[in-house]
Design a protein around this motif. Structure first.
Motif, PDB file in Angstrom:
ATOM      1  N   VAL A  76       0.827  -1.204   0.000  1.00 20.60           N
ATOM      2  CA  VAL A  76       0.000   0.000   0.000  1.00 20.60           C
ATOM      3  C   VAL A  76       0.863   1.257   0.000  1.00 20.60           C
ATOM      4  CG1 VAL A  76      -1.868  -1.141   1.262  1.00 20.60           C
ATOM      5  CG2 VAL A  76      -0.157   0.167   2.522  1.00 20.60           C
ATOM      6  N   ASP A 117      -4.156   4.494   4.245  1.00 17.93           N
ATOM      7  CA  ASP A 117      -3.947   3.880   2.930  1.00 17.93           C
ATOM      8  C   ASP A 117      -4.689   4.690   1.877  1.00 17.93           C
ATOM      9  OD1 ASP A 117      -2.815   1.958   4.516  1.00 17.93           O
ATOM     10  OD2 ASP A 117      -4.196   0.353   3.958  1.00 17.93           O
ATOM     11  N   GLU A 166      -3.854   0.890  -2.838  1.00 16.99           N
ATOM     12  CA  GLU A 166      -3.571  -0.501  -2.497  1.00 16.99           C
ATOM     13  C   GLU A 166      -3.394  -1.265  -3.801  1.00 16.99           C
ATOM     14  OE1 GLU A 166      -5.338  -3.963   0.438  1.00 16.99           O
ATOM     15  OE2 GLU A 166      -6.744  -2.533  -0.406  1.00 16.99           O
ATOM     16  N   ARG A 180      -3.153  -7.223  -2.276  1.00 14.67           N
ATOM     17  CA  ARG A 180      -3.610  -7.725  -0.977  1.00 14.67           C
ATOM     18  C   ARG A 180      -3.564  -9.249  -1.052  1.00 14.67           C
ATOM     19  NH1 ARG A 180      -9.618  -6.430   0.535  1.00 14.67           N
ATOM     20  NH2 ARG A 180      -8.811  -4.302   0.463  1.00 14.67           N
TER      21      ARG A 180
END
Length: 167
Positions: free
Chosen positions: A99, A107, A110, A113
């Protein structure tokens, strides 16, 4: 938008809608990652994280629009940007996300993930722990080192050195 509204055309943006807590990660382009390592200019090993597209629009144009990363040709080192963070989980030696944080520590971008927990090889984790930084590079068309070399040779890589945040 204002011109359309002044002309009597109803225009709605995501900000106009009350969607509650929508996970914006799935509304923008995102990436997968694979780990590797490189050497710094003084011969020290440095962990490396390579991005490959996981959504249709992910690629060099997306990264150029969303980041200010340097173009990188597999030689030398890009700048360190402490606003980019690779999040690592100590308990299971895994990575959880990549991020960018804004000035308030929130954040705001991003790129990746983790979809599941995968423990990293012990030697790579030890290198990550020692270096406290990681070279992030991409995008490559697929998750392998030949694709990384091809993208570098074609001048189609962006890179940054991100800070590792352990939790």
């Amino acid at each position: 938008m204002d011109a359309f509204r002044a002309a009597g055309i109803d225009v709605f943006t995501l900000d106009d809608l009350d969607l509650g807590d929508v996970d914006a990660y799935h509304l923008v382009e995102n990436y997968g990652v694979f780990v590797g390592q490189t050497m710094t200019h003084d011969g020290q090993p440095l962990p490396m994280l390579t991005l490959y597209p996981e959504s249709e629009g992910a690629g060099i144009e997306d990264l150029e629009a969303r980041t200010d990363w340097d173009h990188w040709g597999l030689h030398g080192m890009p700048d360190v940007d402490p606003s980019w963070r690779l999040r690592a989980t100590i308990a299971d030696r895994s990575l959880s996300g990549l991020v960018h944080v804004d000035d308030d520590g929130q954040d705001d971008i991003e790129l990746w993930r983790a979809a599941q927990t995968v423990s990293l090889p012990e030697d790579w984790w030890a290198l990550l722990d020692r270096a406290q930084h990681v070279l992030v590079v991409g995008p490559v068309k697929k998750a392998d080192h030949q694709a990384l070399q091809a993208a570098g040779d074609a001048g189609e890589l962006l890179a940054v050195i991100a800070r590792v945040v352990f939790h």
